[in-house]
Design an enzyme around this catalytic site. Structure first.
Site, PDB file in Angstrom:
ATOM      1  N   ASP A  23       0.829  -1.202   0.000  1.00 14.20           N
ATOM      2  CA  ASP A  23       0.000   0.000   0.000  1.00 14.20           C
ATOM      3  C   ASP A  23       0.869   1.259   0.000  1.00 14.20           C
ATOM      4  OD1 ASP A  23      -2.423   1.330  -0.133  1.00 14.20           O
ATOM      5  OD2 ASP A  23      -2.630   1.491   2.035  1.00 14.20           O
ATOM      6  N   CYS A  84     -22.770  -5.874   1.351  1.00 15.03           N
ATOM      7  CA  CYS A  84     -21.850  -4.725   1.309  1.00 15.03           C
ATOM      8  C   CYS A  84     -22.460  -3.559   0.539  1.00 15.03           C
ATOM      9  CB  CYS A  84     -20.508  -5.132   0.715  1.00 15.03           C
ATOM     10  SG  CYS A  84     -20.589  -5.829  -0.954  1.00 15.03           S
ATOM     11  N   CYS A 134     -18.122  -2.163   4.708  1.00 12.13           N
ATOM     12  CA  CYS A 134     -18.342  -3.201   3.702  1.00 12.13           C
ATOM     13  C   CYS A 134     -17.637  -4.503   4.073  1.00 12.13           C
ATOM     14  CB  CYS A 134     -17.908  -2.724   2.320  1.00 12.13           C
ATOM     15  SG  CYS A 134     -16.142  -2.397   2.145  1.00 12.13           S
TER      16      CYS A 134
END
Length: 237
Positions: A23, A84, A134
């Site tokens: 990330d 979700c 979600c």
């Protein structure tokens, strides 16, 4: 990842050009993970592993070395479930397994550097940095194991009203090893102001009024909105 690269170099007997991410770069990690057989990309666009759910971090190492690939994960186990999609407060999850990032709470509270659109502020609720709704409603996460203790909170969560007085120096010191620093002080306090506005708590008004004198224009604008929200809710009681 550094140790893994060292292991690989020991096995091949020579240095290997490499670069790793977690990330931290413009890499579509979940797509690479699906191609590596780790899981499928769910309707919420998160990578889901059938044994571990979606609560895990993805990292990857790019190597100047030919390796035999693992087979991709080709089956989809979301079925007819739409939890979700239905649970997302901002309706950012679209039916075609894409997300309108401009409406995603994680984007709005972390990546967005400007004002949060007025029509989305109430929908953010009490989220200050990111959002996991979600994933929280995903049935596959009932298989998720305990998180790594290294990512546990060492300190109790602060009171939001205390956060609005934090200085730039204090912010940098407290969050120097935290992803929260990504939002910078102005983005973090912008989010705090919105969360306080959504609480409707009259006790937050004094700190929000003081925030109207903050040197950051974005902070002042969101504090003003929060004050209006709290007063509006009080008048509607």
């Amino acid at each position: 990842m550094k140790e893994l690269v060292q292991f690989i170099e020991e096995q091949v007997g020579s240095p290997v050009k490499n670069r790793w991410y977690s990330d931290t770069g413009p890499i579509l990690e979940r797509d690479l993970a699906q191609r590596a057989g780790i899981g499928w990309i769910g309707k919420n666009t998160c990578l889901i592993n059938p044994k571990h759910g979606s609560y895990f971090l993805l990292s990857e190492i790019l190597l100047d070395l030919a390796l035999e690939p693992d087979p991709p994960f080709v089956t989809d186990h979301c079925g007819t479930c739409t939890r979700c999609i239905e649970a997302c407060p901002t309706d950012c999850i679209l039916p075609d397994r894409t997300i309108d990032a401009r409406r995603c709470i994680s984007y709005l509270t972390i990546e967005l550097k400007d004002d949060i659109p007025i029509d989305l502020r109430e929908k953010i609720g009490h989220w200050v940095f990111g959002c996991d709704i979600c994933q929280m409603v995903c049935p596959w996460n009932r298989f998720a194991g305990e998180g790594d203790p290294a990512f546990g909170a060492e300190d109790p969560l602060p009171f939001l009203t205390d956060e609005l007085a934090i200085t730039t120096q204090e912010f940098n010191q407290r969050f120097k090893q935290s992803p929260v620093k990504r939002a910078k002080r102005r983005g973090y306090l912008r989010n705090v102001a919105v969360a306080l506005g959504n609480t409707g708590d009259m006790h937050a008004l004094p700190v929000l009024n003081r925030a109207l004198e903050d040197p950051e224009p974005m902070m002042r604008e969101h504090a003003k909105w929060a004050i209006q929200q709290i007063n509006k809710r009080d008048n509607n009681k």
